[in-house]
Motif scaffolding. Structure first.
Motif, mmCIF file in Angstrom:
data_model
loop_
_atom_site.group_PDB
_atom_site.id
_atom_site.type_symbol
_atom_site.label_atom_id
_atom_site.label_comp_id
_atom_site.label_asym_id
_atom_site.label_seq_id
_atom_site.Cartn_x
_atom_site.Cartn_y
_atom_site.Cartn_z
ATOM 1 N N UNK A 1 46.324 11.502 -38.266
ATOM 2 C CA UNK A 1 44.973 11.776 -38.726
ATOM 3 C C UNK A 1 43.978 10.699 -38.297
ATOM 4 N N UNK A 2 44.462 9.513 -37.949
ATOM 5 C CA UNK A 2 43.556 8.427 -37.590
ATOM 6 C C UNK A 2 44.209 7.580 -36.507
ATOM 7 N N UNK A 3 43.413 6.841 -35.731
ATOM 8 C CA UNK A 3 43.997 6.021 -34.667
ATOM 9 C C UNK A 3 44.881 4.924 -35.230
ATOM 10 N N UNK A 4 46.004 4.688 -34.572
ATOM 11 C CA UNK A 4 46.908 3.624 -34.974
ATOM 12 C C UNK A 4 46.768 2.452 -34.009
ATOM 13 N N UNK A 5 47.278 1.323 -34.400
ATOM 14 C CA UNK A 5 47.173 0.123 -33.582
ATOM 15 C C UNK A 5 48.533 -0.185 -32.957
ATOM 16 N N UNK A 6 48.603 -0.284 -31.631
ATOM 17 C CA UNK A 6 49.890 -0.469 -30.973
ATOM 18 C C UNK A 6 50.409 -1.886 -31.112
ATOM 19 N N UNK A 7 51.713 -2.016 -30.927
ATOM 20 C CA UNK A 7 52.318 -3.329 -30.917
ATOM 21 C C UNK A 7 52.140 -3.996 -29.570
ATOM 22 N N UNK A 8 52.547 -5.256 -29.480
ATOM 23 C CA UNK A 8 52.358 -6.015 -28.251
ATOM 24 C C UNK A 8 53.272 -5.555 -27.123
ATOM 25 N N UNK A 9 54.316 -4.804 -27.458
ATOM 26 C CA UNK A 9 55.173 -4.293 -26.383
ATOM 27 C C UNK A 9 54.713 -2.923 -25.903
ATOM 28 N N UNK A 10 53.523 -2.489 -26.317
ATOM 29 C CA UNK A 10 52.960 -1.228 -25.844
ATOM 30 C C UNK A 10 52.445 -1.400 -24.419
ATOM 31 N N UNK A 11 52.405 -0.322 -23.634
ATOM 32 C CA UNK A 11 51.937 -0.430 -22.245
ATOM 33 C C UNK A 11 50.444 -0.677 -22.167
ATOM 34 N N UNK A 12 50.003 -1.200 -21.040
ATOM 35 C CA UNK A 12 48.580 -1.372 -20.807
ATOM 36 C C UNK A 12 47.871 -0.028 -20.817
ATOM 37 N N UNK A 13 48.522 0.987 -20.230
ATOM 38 C CA UNK A 13 47.981 2.339 -20.211
ATOM 39 C C UNK A 13 49.103 3.329 -20.456
ATOM 40 N N UNK A 14 48.867 4.254 -21.359
ATOM 41 C CA UNK A 14 49.794 5.362 -21.586
ATOM 42 C C UNK A 14 49.000 6.655 -21.437
ATOM 43 N N UNK A 15 49.465 7.521 -20.554
ATOM 44 C CA UNK A 15 48.759 8.760 -20.284
ATOM 45 C C UNK A 15 49.707 9.933 -20.411
ATOM 46 N N UNK A 16 49.268 10.953 -21.125
ATOM 47 C CA UNK A 16 50.048 12.169 -21.245
ATOM 48 C C UNK A 16 49.750 13.091 -20.062
ATOM 49 N N UNK A 17 50.692 13.979 -19.782
ATOM 50 C CA UNK A 17 50.558 14.851 -18.630
ATOM 51 C C UNK A 17 49.295 15.695 -18.699
ATOM 52 N N UNK A 18 48.906 16.095 -19.911
ATOM 53 C CA UNK A 18 47.738 16.974 -20.019
ATOM 54 C C UNK A 18 46.466 16.278 -19.564
ATOM 55 N N UNK A 19 46.434 14.946 -19.568
ATOM 56 C CA UNK A 19 45.276 14.206 -19.094
ATOM 57 C C UNK A 19 45.379 13.865 -17.624
ATOM 58 N N UNK A 20 46.568 13.981 -17.047
ATOM 59 C CA UNK A 20 46.775 13.604 -15.660
ATOM 60 C C UNK A 20 46.582 14.756 -14.683
ATOM 61 N N UNK A 21 46.442 15.980 -15.170
ATOM 62 C CA UNK A 21 46.264 17.164 -14.328
ATOM 63 C C UNK A 21 47.331 17.254 -13.237
ATOM 64 N N UNK A 22 48.594 17.431 -13.635
ATOM 65 C CA UNK A 22 49.676 17.440 -12.654
ATOM 66 C C UNK A 22 49.827 18.759 -11.903
ATOM 67 N N UNK A 23 48.966 19.734 -12.171
ATOM 68 C CA UNK A 23 49.158 21.062 -11.608
ATOM 69 C C UNK A 23 48.889 21.124 -10.115
ATOM 70 N N UNK A 24 48.051 20.238 -9.583
ATOM 71 C CA UNK A 24 47.533 20.402 -8.227
ATOM 72 C C UNK A 24 48.235 19.554 -7.186
ATOM 73 N N UNK A 25 49.387 18.966 -7.496
ATOM 74 C CA UNK A 25 50.084 18.129 -6.530
ATOM 75 C C UNK A 25 51.585 18.227 -6.751
ATOM 76 N N UNK A 26 52.353 17.926 -5.706
ATOM 77 C CA UNK A 26 53.806 17.836 -5.814
ATOM 78 C C UNK A 26 54.278 16.394 -5.793
ATOM 79 N N UNK A 27 53.339 15.451 -5.702
ATOM 80 C CA UNK A 27 53.651 14.025 -5.611
ATOM 81 C C UNK A 27 53.340 13.370 -6.953
ATOM 82 N N UNK A 28 54.377 13.045 -7.730
ATOM 83 C CA UNK A 28 54.179 12.475 -9.063
ATOM 84 C C UNK A 28 53.407 11.163 -9.012
ATOM 85 N N UNK A 29 53.635 10.341 -7.997
ATOM 86 C CA UNK A 29 52.939 9.059 -7.915
ATOM 87 C C UNK A 29 51.429 9.231 -7.833
ATOM 88 N N UNK A 30 50.950 10.327 -7.253
ATOM 89 C CA UNK A 30 49.504 10.544 -7.120
ATOM 90 C C UNK A 30 48.820 10.668 -8.474
#
Length: 753
Positions: free
Chosen positions: A43-72
């Motif tokens: 329900x509200x934003x949580x605060x990550x620990x120090x071992x959390x990544x600099x950036x965490x992105x879910x697939x729905x934000x990465x738009x993986x539909x238009x490429x076959x190259x995961x690194x892109x």
């Protein structure tokens, strides 16, 4: 926001989507770590620990539909650049370090590229349609995240199992997707189906994609030919980038069994790439088959969490000249084939626990084991390649065993800290070798006479501290000591013959390489600080500044072969510029420094027309060899991404500008080519639709909308249209960077039901 807590640390799982970090809340996390495995509503934003990544992105934000190259998909992540290779094998570069120097994990598996040209890197084994999330550690990487790398880490997870509720009884679902890109006539399809009840979940995923050669923005004239090049029975037009076609198929079967707070998973993967051509390599991939078995367990107890994993991956890889490389320029005679085969076997195991010491402190401990076997051989095919098989690496062995411990806790209401240590023992060895014929006896005999067994004892350290100055400002800083032992190709490629050296090239620069068994492990010392400004909710605006400084002891860099180099004596002409060259490897010292600046802010909003948000990133890295004064190879120059994102209901549209400064700080020892600065304009829009249990997404985009001619500064040397007659003695022309893709219109559709 829907979120499923990570079994090892609730702090990791609750990282903000924007990638901006905040102070830890260990007391809350300790309680959440014991929640059952069902999804929970945050329900509200949580605060990550120090071992959390600099950036965490879910697939729905990465738009993986238009490429076959995961690194892109990582192009928008601050600090991450891409070194282009084959169509599905781009190599991430983080702060000037790439490939084996990064720790890349796929569902807990540490995969290794089984190829002298690194054509099958770890991210090439996961299709974007099966991606759930990507976590990028671009600053200080805690020891619990991984070892055997120089700092940065990329942790990738495929889609997780979904279970039915008691009321549902059983649950079935599916997904269909497809994409098309005009440039190269690229197309792909993917499908998945799953069934689950309260305790058992089964999911199948399949995807295939293929593309012809892509075209540059306009005709380019390499200088060693007129405007066209013979290709079989037709011509390669002047704007066609040779050896950029590919075809790939990935399949996965995932099974999960749940009992209370215990989860057992079995992931089976199968990949087949019948061909993938490389514009920056002398060879092309003519077949790649990989099978993966990944068995895992996750359990939650009153004292914390426990995770175990055992995996095995087998790769059978083949290279040869593709169609674009089979003809001499200006001649009608075909070039004999050059078959190269590789077999890699990678077996690993991991055990890790997160122990809740109290409401403020967490202790993470673990052990990892990896056993890697590699054989690399080249069958004779005529000319000087007879009568024997060339053995490039015979029974290569690389065994690693790690132990680590890491503490994280809150010192008071504003201060939190993390300390960790990891010990790794890496043992490598290689069997006896031989060449095609007696002409290789001198090198083979010298290599076989050596004691080739090596044992490295490596120490990693990490220390992080965070100060929460206010609800809108967090300051963070840390130090890490990270170590990487040399790869089998760096230590055990042995021939100083020109042809054999040219076939060993894992950096896409067109040069030839010979290994060095006496290489020491690289040790990177990194200091990094971050200032993070944001609104109290972290949803409206944010700005993050991260400068970093890294010293690398025993950095593995290139050394010219020549009359004064006993490791590989070559003619004095090999010391000249303006040509491909032959290189050996040596330990030297290096320095890298730079900064990442990223942020987002509201531009305008209105009830009738939606909201407009500005997003931006600026990155700079400088790398130099402290022993020679030379610049490090393949370091991205100053670059920026600026975007305006418009949202109106289910519509999201983006106008993006990519700006890259000219690359003039190049590696002289490798005769690395300079590239000019450029700017690209990308346009994309998507519509999300949801009704009665069915979800659909349609995407449209125009990349390089202004059809700008450019060369990727990390694209390597262009040698994609074949071999030449005695050009520089290396079989291919020197002096052309790989051209970037011209204007490309794409469309993608995904339906979930």
């Amino acid at each position: 926001m829907r979120h499923r807590p990570h079994p090892l640390s609730a702090a990791v799982a609750l990282a903000c989507m924007s990638g901006l970090l905040a102070q830890p809340a260990q007391a809350q996390q300790a309680a959440e770590a014991l929640q059952p495995l069902e999804e929970i509503q945050v329900q509200a934003p949580r605060l990550p620990g120090l071992n959390a990544p600099t950036n965490r992105l879910e697939a729905r934000r990465l738009s993986p539909l238009s490429t076959a190259d995961t690194a892109r998909l990582l192009r928008s992540v601050p600090g991450v650049d891409l070194s282009s290779a084959g169509g599905v094998s781009s190599l991430p570069v983080i702060h000037g370090l790439a490939d084996d120097r990064l720790r890349i994990s796929i569902d807990g598996m540490d995969l290794i590229s089984a190829c002298a040209n690194h054509m099958n890197p770890p991210l090439s084994y996961l299709d974007p349609s099966n991606l759930a999330e990507v976590a990028v550690y671009s600053a200080i990487t805690p020891v619990s995240v991984g070892g055997d790398g120089l700092g940065s880490a990329i942790i990738v997870k495929s889609k997780t199992p979904r279970f039915a509720t008691a009321a549902e009884g059983s649950l079935t679902s599916g997904e269909l997707g497809t994409f098309y890109r005009s440039n190269g006539n690229a197309r792909g399809v993917n499908a998945s189906a799953s069934w689950a009840n309260e305790n058992l979940s089964v999911r199948y995923t399949g995807a295939t994609a293929e593309s012809s050669n892509y075209t540059a923005a306009k005709a380019f004239k390499p200088g060693y030919q007129a405007t066209n090049t013979i290709k079989g029975s037709h011509w390669i037009a002047g704007d066609e980038v040779g050896s950029s076609a590919y075809k790939t198929t990935n399949q996965a079967l995932d099974m999960a069994l749940r009992n209370a707070n215990h989860l057992f998973t079995l992931k089976l993967g199968l990949q087949h790439i019948p061909y993938q051509n490389f514009p920056n390599q002398h060879m092309d991939m003519t077949d790649n088959r990989s099978t993966q078995v990944n068995l895992g367990y996750e359990g939650r107890f009153d004292w914390g969490t426990l995770e175990t994993r055992v995996y095995h991956e087998h790769t059978r890889h083949s290279m040869n000249f593709g169609a674009d490389k089979l003809f001499w320029y200006g001649a009608s005679a075909t070039v004999p084939g050059m078959p190269m085969d590789t077999e890699g076997k990678n077996t690993g195991a991991a055990l890790k626990a997160s122990v809740l010491l109290n409401e403020q402190d967490v202790l993470r401990v673990g052990a990892e084991l990896q056993q890697y076997r590699l054989n690399d051989w080249w069958n004779p095919s005529g000319g000087g390649m007879a009568p024997d098989t060339f053995v490039n690496i015979h029974n290569g062995q690389r065994d690693r065993i790690d132990f680590y411990a890491e503490w994280e806790g809150a010192l008071d209401a504003r201060w939190s800290a993390l300390l960790g240590a990891r010990h790794s023992q890496v043992k490598t060895d290689s069997g006896a070798v031989h060449g095609y014929n007696s002409g290789y006896n001198t090198d083979a005999s010298a290599f076989n006479a050596k004691d080739r067994a090596r044992s490295d004892n490596n120490l990693d350290l990490s220390a992080l501290a965070r100060y929460s100055a206010s609800e809108t400002l967090q300051l963070e800083g840390g130090y890490s000591r990270k170590t990487r032992s040399p790869s089998l190709y760096e230590r055990y490629t042995w021939s100083t013959g020109g042809m054999a050296m040219t076939m060993n090239n894992w950096v896409n620069d067109g040069n030839g390489y010979v290994g060095n068994p006496d290489l020491k492990p690289e040790v990177a010392h990194t200091l990094s600080v971050s200032a993070d400004w944001h609104d109290p909710t972290r949803q409206v605006w944010g700005l993050r500044l991260t400068p970093y400084y890294t010293l690398v002891d025993n950095y593995i860099d290139a050394v010219r072969c020549g009359p004064a180099n006993p490791a590989c004596v070559k003619a004095a002409t090999n010391l000249n510029s303006g040509r491909f060259v032959y290189l050996s490897l040596a330990n030297q010292d290096a320095r890298l420094y730079g900064l990442d600046l990223s942020g987002f802010f509201p531009v305008a909003s209105g009830a009738g027309w939606g909201s407009l948000t500005g997003r931006g990133y600026l990155g700079y890295t400088h790398g130099s060899n402290r022993d020679t004064g030379d610049h490090l190879y393949n370091v991205m120059p100053l670059n920026a991404r600026l975007a305006l994102e418009h949202q109106l209901g289910s519509w999201t549209s983006t106008l993006e500008s990519v700006l890259v400064r000219g690359k003039h700080d190049v590696s002289a020892v490798r005769n690395e080519m300079e590239t000019s600065g450029y700017g690209l304009l990308n346009l994309r829009t998507r519509y999300d639709w949801k009704q009665a249990g069915t979800q659909a997404r349609i995407e449209l985009g125009l990349e390089n909308a202004l059809n700008q001619q450019y060369a990727n500064p990390l694209g390597g040397a262009y040698i994609g249209q074949g071999m030449t007659m005695a050009l520089n003695g290396m079989g291919s022309p020197y002096g052309i960077p790989v051209p970037g893709m011209g204007r490309a219109l794409y469309a993608a559709l995904s339906v979930k039901f």
